[in-house]
Design a protein around this motif. Structure first.
Motif, PDB file in Angstrom:
ATOM      1  N   GLY A 157       0.803  -1.210   0.000  1.00  0.00           N
ATOM      2  CA  GLY A 157       0.000   0.000   0.000  1.00  0.00           C
ATOM      3  C   GLY A 157       0.836   1.260   0.000  1.00  0.00           C
ATOM      4  N   CYS A 158       0.146   2.381  -0.132  1.00  0.00           N
ATOM      5  CA  CYS A 158       0.858   3.644  -0.236  1.00  0.00           C
ATOM      6  C   CYS A 158      -0.027   4.784   0.245  1.00  0.00           C
ATOM      7  N   ASP A 159       0.579   5.673   1.060  1.00  0.00           N
ATOM      8  CA  ASP A 159      -0.142   6.858   1.542  1.00  0.00           C
ATOM      9  C   ASP A 159       0.339   8.121   0.848  1.00  0.00           C
ATOM     10  N   LYS A 160       1.149   7.998  -0.188  1.00  0.00           N
ATOM     11  CA  LYS A 160       1.818   9.186  -0.733  1.00  0.00           C
ATOM     12  C   LYS A 160       0.952   9.965  -1.725  1.00  0.00           C
ATOM     13  N   PHE A 161       0.070   9.284  -2.415  1.00  0.00           N
ATOM     14  CA  PHE A 161      -0.846   9.956  -3.355  1.00  0.00           C
ATOM     15  C   PHE A 161      -0.132  10.858  -4.357  1.00  0.00           C
ATOM     16  N   CYS A 162       0.828  10.328  -5.062  1.00  0.00           N
ATOM     17  CA  CYS A 162       1.367  11.060  -6.211  1.00  0.00           C
ATOM     18  C   CYS A 162       0.189  11.257  -7.164  1.00  0.00           C
ATOM     19  N   THR A 163       0.134  12.411  -7.811  1.00  0.00           N
ATOM     20  CA  THR A 163      -1.110  12.769  -8.498  1.00  0.00           C
ATOM     21  C   THR A 163      -1.399  11.920  -9.737  1.00  0.00           C
ATOM     22  N   TYR A 164      -0.410  11.171 -10.226  1.00  0.00           N
ATOM     23  CA  TYR A 164      -0.603  10.355 -11.432  1.00  0.00           C
ATOM     24  C   TYR A 164      -0.938   8.898 -11.108  1.00  0.00           C
ATOM     25  N   CYS A 165      -0.871   8.483  -9.835  1.00  0.00           N
ATOM     26  CA  CYS A 165      -0.730   7.051  -9.526  1.00  0.00           C
ATOM     27  C   CYS A 165      -1.992   6.423  -8.939  1.00  0.00           C
ATOM     28  N   VAL A 166      -2.303   5.202  -9.385  1.00  0.00           N
ATOM     29  CA  VAL A 166      -3.496   4.497  -8.883  1.00  0.00           C
ATOM     30  C   VAL A 166      -3.207   3.641  -7.643  1.00  0.00           C
ATOM     31  N   VAL A 167      -1.919   3.449  -7.328  1.00  0.00           N
ATOM     32  CA  VAL A 167      -1.588   2.474  -6.270  1.00  0.00           C
ATOM     33  C   VAL A 167      -2.318   2.736  -4.943  1.00  0.00           C
ATOM     34  N   PRO A 168      -2.375   4.001  -4.453  1.00  0.00           N
ATOM     35  CA  PRO A 168      -3.078   4.202  -3.178  1.00  0.00           C
ATOM     36  C   PRO A 168      -4.546   3.761  -3.236  1.00  0.00           C
ATOM     37  N   TYR A 169      -5.126   3.759  -4.439  1.00  0.00           N
ATOM     38  CA  TYR A 169      -6.531   3.348  -4.580  1.00  0.00           C
ATOM     39  C   TYR A 169      -6.659   1.830  -4.750  1.00  0.00           C
ATOM     40  N   GLY A 201       8.058  -3.860  -1.381  1.00  0.00           N
ATOM     41  CA  GLY A 201       6.978  -3.009  -0.895  1.00  0.00           C
ATOM     42  C   GLY A 201       6.801  -1.863  -1.871  1.00  0.00           C
ATOM     43  N   GLN A 202       5.576  -1.323  -1.948  1.00  0.00           N
ATOM     44  CA  GLN A 202       5.378  -0.149  -2.795  1.00  0.00           C
ATOM     45  C   GLN A 202       6.276   0.981  -2.292  1.00  0.00           C
ATOM     46  N   ASN A 203       6.404   1.056  -0.976  1.00  0.00           N
ATOM     47  CA  ASN A 203       7.347   1.983  -0.332  1.00  0.00           C
ATOM     48  C   ASN A 203       8.059   1.165   0.728  1.00  0.00           C
ATOM     49  N   VAL A 204       8.947   0.297   0.270  1.00  0.00           N
ATOM     50  CA  VAL A 204       9.519  -0.713   1.168  1.00  0.00           C
ATOM     51  C   VAL A 204      10.257  -0.076   2.339  1.00  0.00           C
ATOM     52  N   SER A 240      11.987   1.953  -3.023  1.00  0.00           N
ATOM     53  CA  SER A 240      12.069   2.929  -1.938  1.00  0.00           C
ATOM     54  C   SER A 240      11.541   4.281  -2.378  1.00  0.00           C
ATOM     55  N   HIS A 241      11.044   5.035  -1.402  1.00  0.00           N
ATOM     56  CA  HIS A 241      10.619   6.413  -1.679  1.00  0.00           C
ATOM     57  C   HIS A 241      11.656   7.349  -1.058  1.00  0.00           C
ATOM     58  N   PRO A 242      12.052   8.399  -1.783  1.00  0.00           N
ATOM     59  CA  PRO A 242      13.078   9.304  -1.239  1.00  0.00           C
ATOM     60  C   PRO A 242      12.745   9.818   0.165  1.00  0.00           C
ATOM     61  N   VAL A 267      12.783   8.851  -8.949  1.00  0.00           N
ATOM     62  CA  VAL A 267      12.721  10.306  -8.818  1.00  0.00           C
ATOM     63  C   VAL A 267      11.577  10.868  -9.655  1.00  0.00           C
ATOM     64  N   GLN A 268      11.285  10.223 -10.773  1.00  0.00           N
ATOM     65  CA  GLN A 268      10.179  10.529 -11.710  1.00  0.00           C
ATOM     66  C   GLN A 268      10.463  11.675 -12.664  1.00  0.00           C
ATOM     67  N   ALA A 269      11.058  12.781 -12.199  1.00  0.00           N
ATOM     68  CA  ALA A 269      11.284  13.919 -13.095  1.00  0.00           C
ATOM     69  C   ALA A 269      12.435  14.765 -12.562  1.00  0.00           C
ATOM     70  N   ASN A 279       3.078  15.918  -6.761  1.00  0.00           N
ATOM     71  CA  ASN A 279       2.963  15.713  -5.317  1.00  0.00           C
ATOM     72  C   ASN A 279       4.021  14.736  -4.797  1.00  0.00           C
ATOM     73  N   ARG A 280       5.251  14.856  -5.335  1.00  0.00           N
ATOM     74  CA  ARG A 280       6.306  13.930  -4.930  1.00  0.00           C
ATOM     75  C   ARG A 280       6.904  14.290  -3.562  1.00  0.00           C
ATOM     76  N   SER A 281       6.727  15.497  -3.123  1.00  0.00           N
ATOM     77  CA  SER A 281       7.231  15.960  -1.816  1.00  0.00           C
ATOM     78  C   SER A 281       8.740  15.781  -1.611  1.00  0.00           C
TER      79      SER A 281
HETATM   80 FE1  SF4 Z   1       2.793   5.738  -3.955  1.00  0.00          FE
HETATM   81 FE2  SF4 Z   1       4.847   5.295  -5.600  1.00  0.00          FE
HETATM   82 FE3  SF4 Z   1       2.391   5.564  -6.573  1.00  0.00          FE
HETATM   83 FE4  SF4 Z   1       3.650   7.672  -5.565  1.00  0.00          FE
HETATM   84  S1  SF4 Z   1       4.273   6.461  -7.370  1.00  0.00           S
HETATM   85  S2  SF4 Z   1       1.523   7.097  -5.138  1.00  0.00           S
HETATM   86  S3  SF4 Z   1       4.803   6.775  -3.888  1.00  0.00           S
HETATM   87  S4  SF4 Z   1       3.114   3.924  -5.249  1.00  0.00           S
END
Ligand code: SF4
Ligand code: SAM
Length: 444
Positions: A157-169, A201-204, A240-242, A267-269, A279-281
Motif C-alpha cells: 500500500g501507499c499513503d503518498k498519493f502522487c497525483t498520477y498514480c493508482v496504487v493508493p486506490y 513493498g510499494q514503499n519498502v 524505496s521512496h526518497p 525520482v520521476q522527473a 505531489n512527490r514531496s
Molecule cells: Fe505511492 Fe509510488 Fe504511486 Fe507515488 S508512485 S503514489 S509513492 S506507489
C-alpha cells in the motif's frame, strides 16, 4: 471442462511489478495446497488466474485480449479468475465485459481464492475486492520450493498519493507486515533453497515493526536481523521512496555486508515544478543529497530509478532537466514510462495533457540517455572481480547466468550449480549484461 467439475490444473500469469510476481507465487501455493497441479508449459489449464497490473492503461487492454486468447479451439474456456490491481479497480466492469471471467479477486483478498474456485466450479461466480489490512498473510500456506533468489513482500500500500498514480486506490493504505512473520517466512525461504531475498513493498523503506524485544525497528533493523540467517547470502530491497530514506538505512549499506550495493530510488522527473505537480514531496536537490549520502558510505553503489515523461504541462525545458539529471547521476539501470492518465487520479483531470508524439520523442531521448549511462556503468565494471549468484542456465551448453552485487546479469562458463555464489572476473560489457570468467574458487 464443464464448470461443474473441480479444476485439477492451474496456471497463474502475473503482469507488472515484482509484488505481483510475489502474489502470483502465493496464489500458486494456495492452489497447490488444494491438490491442484501447475499445468505444464504450453498445455491448457483447467483454471487460469490472470494476476493483473493497473499502473498504465495498456495493461488493462492486455488483460482483455488475454481473456479472449484463453478460448480454446473447440470454443470452451477454462475457469478464469482475474486478480491483482485491475481486479481491484474494475472488478464489476470486468465481469460485465467478459462473461467468461468467473472470479474477480483483489490483491488483499486472494487468500479466499480456493473458496471462490470451489464456488465458480459449482456455477457461482464471485467477486472479492475487500481491503482488510494485511490479513491475507495469516491465511496463506507456508512457503514452498523457491529459486536461488526469492521475493518477500514486507509492506503493502501507499499513503503518498502522487497525483498520477493508482496504487493508493488499488493497494490501499501503507501496511507493514509483522517482524516475526517476516523472519519466519525468510527462514523458510532459505530452508527451501533461497540464497538471496529481495524485500518488496510499494514503499519498502517505510516498513516499520517491533522486534522480539518490543523495540521499534525500521527496514534497516529488519535487514540486520535477516543478515543473521547463516545460509542467506544476499539481501536487496525495492522500491524505496526518497522521503522514507533514513540515515539508518543508508548506514546499513556500509555495515551489513550481505546488503547488496544497489539502490532503486525513483525520482520521476528532473524539474522541481513537475515534481511539485506530481505531489512527490521531494525536490531534485533533496533527492541528489540522498544519493550523495549513500555514495559517501558505499562508493560503489549502483543506482536505479523510475521516470515518467510527458506529465501534464511538462515543457521541453523541464524535460531537458530530466535528461540532465540522468546524466548527472549516471544510473546503472532504470525504468522509464510515458505518462498514462489513470481515471480518478488528480493528474488525469489536469489541463495541458501532452500529445502522444511528444511523449514518444521524449521517451526515446530519455531512454537513449539511460542506455548511455547503463553501458558506461557496465563498462566501468570490466576488470573487477565480484561474487555472482548463479540463478539459471544460459542458452549454450555449460553456460550459466547470475547476478553481480550491482544487479547486472553476468553470463559465464563454469562447473557450478544453481544457488552457488561464484567468484567471477568481469571481462566484457554490453548494455544489458556482462560476460565473466570464474576464478574457479567457489565462495559458498
Ligand atoms: Fe505511492 Fe509510488 Fe504511486 Fe507515488 S508512485 S503514489 S509513492 S506507489
Ligand atoms: N512507490 C514507488 C515510487 O513512488 O517510487 C513506485 C511504485 S509504482 C507501482 C512504479 C512506477 O510506475 C512509478 O515509479 C512510476 O514511475 C510509474 N507510474 C505510476 N503511475 C504511472 C502513470 N500514471 N503513468 C506512467 N507511469 C506511472
Amino acid at each position: 471442462m464443464s464448470h461443474n467439475s473441480a479444476p485439477k490444473t492451474y496456471k497463474v500469469k502475473s503482469f507488472g511489478c515484482q509484488m505481483n510476481v510475489y502474489d502470483g507465487e502465493r496464489m500458486a501455493e494456495l492452489l497447490a495446497d488444494q491438490g491442484m497441479t501447475a499445468a505444464p508449459e504450453g498445455a491448457d489449464a483447467d483454471l487460469v488466474v490472470l494476476n493483473t497490473c493497473h499502473i498504465r492503461e495498456k495493461a488493462v487492454d492486455r488483460v482483455y485480449s488475454d481473456i479472449g486468447r484463453l478460448k480454446r479451439d473447440d470454443g470452451s474456456v477454462p475457469l478464469i479468475a482475474v486478480a491483482g490491481c485491475v481486479a481491484q479497480a474494475e472488478g464489476e466492469e470486468i465481469m460485465a465485459r467478459a462473461p467468461s471471467v468467473k472470479m474477480v479477486v483483489g490483491p488483499q483478498a486472494y487468500h479466499r481464492l480456493p473458496d471462490m474456485v470451489r464456488d465458480a466450479a459449482a456455477g457461482r461466480p464471485s467477486t472479492d475486492t475487500d481491503m482488510p489490512a494485511a490479513t491475507k498473510f495469516a491465511h496463506l500456506p507456508a512457503r514452498r520450493r523457491t529459486g536461488a533468489s526469492a521475493f518477500l513482500t514486507v509492506q503493502e500500500g501507499c499513503d503518498k498519493f502522487c497525483t498520477y498514480c493508482v496504487v493508493p486506490y488499488t493497494r490501499g493504505a501503507e501496511v507493514s507486515r509483522p517482524y516475526a512473520d517476516l523472519i519466519d517466512e525468510a527462514a523458510r525461504l532459505v530452508d527451501s533453497g533461497a540464497r538471496e531475498i529481495t524485500l518488496l513493498g510499494q514503499n519498502v523503506n517505510a516498513w516499520t515493526g517491533e522486534d522480539a524485544k518490543g523495540r521499534k525497528v525500521g527496514l534497516d533493523g529488519l535487514i540486520r536481523a535477516l543478515a543473521a540467517l547463516p545460509d542467506l547470502a544476499r539481501i536487496r530491497y525495492t522500491t524505496s521512496h526518497p522521503n522514507d530514506m533514513t540515515m539508518a538505512l543508508i548506514e546499513a549499506h556500509a555495515s551489513v555486508p550481505k546488503l547488496m550495493p544497489f539502490l532503486h530510488l525513483p525520482v520521476q522527473a528532473g524539474s522541481d515544478r513537475v515534481l511539485k505537480a506530481m505531489n512527490r514531496s521531494h525536490t531534485v536537490e533533496s533527492y541528489l543529497r540522498i544519493l550523495e549520502q549513500v555514495r559517501a558510505v558505499r562508493p560503489d553503489i549502483a543506482l536505479s530509478g523510475d521516470f515518467i515523461v510527458g506529465f501534464p504541462g511538462e515543457t521541453d525545458a523541464e524535460f531537458d532537466e530530466t535528461v540532465r539529471l540522468v546524466e548527472t547521476v549516471g544510473y546503472a539501470q532504470c525504468f522509464s514510462f510515458k505518462y498514462s492518465p489513470r481515471l480518478g487520479t488528480p493528474a488525469a483531470a489536469m489541463g495541458d495533457q501532452i500529445a502522444p508524439e511528444v511523449m514518444d520523442e521524449r521517451l526515446q531521448r530519455l531512454q537513449a540517455a539511460l542506455n548511455r549511462t547503463q553501458l558506461a556503468f557496465n563498462q566501468a565494471s570490466v576488470g573487477k572481480s565480484c561474487e555472482v549468484l548463479v540463478e539459471r542456465r544460459g542458452k549454450l551448453p555449460g553456460q550459466w547466468l547470475g547476478k553481480s552485487p550491482w544487479l547486472q546479469s553476468v553470463h559465464f562458463f563454469a562447473d557450478v550449480t544453481l544457488g552457488d555464489v561464484v567468484d567471477v572476473t568481469l571481462i566484457e560489457a554490453g548494455p544489458n549484461s556482462l560476460s565473466g570468467r570464474p576464478t574457479m574458487q567457489m565462495v559458498a
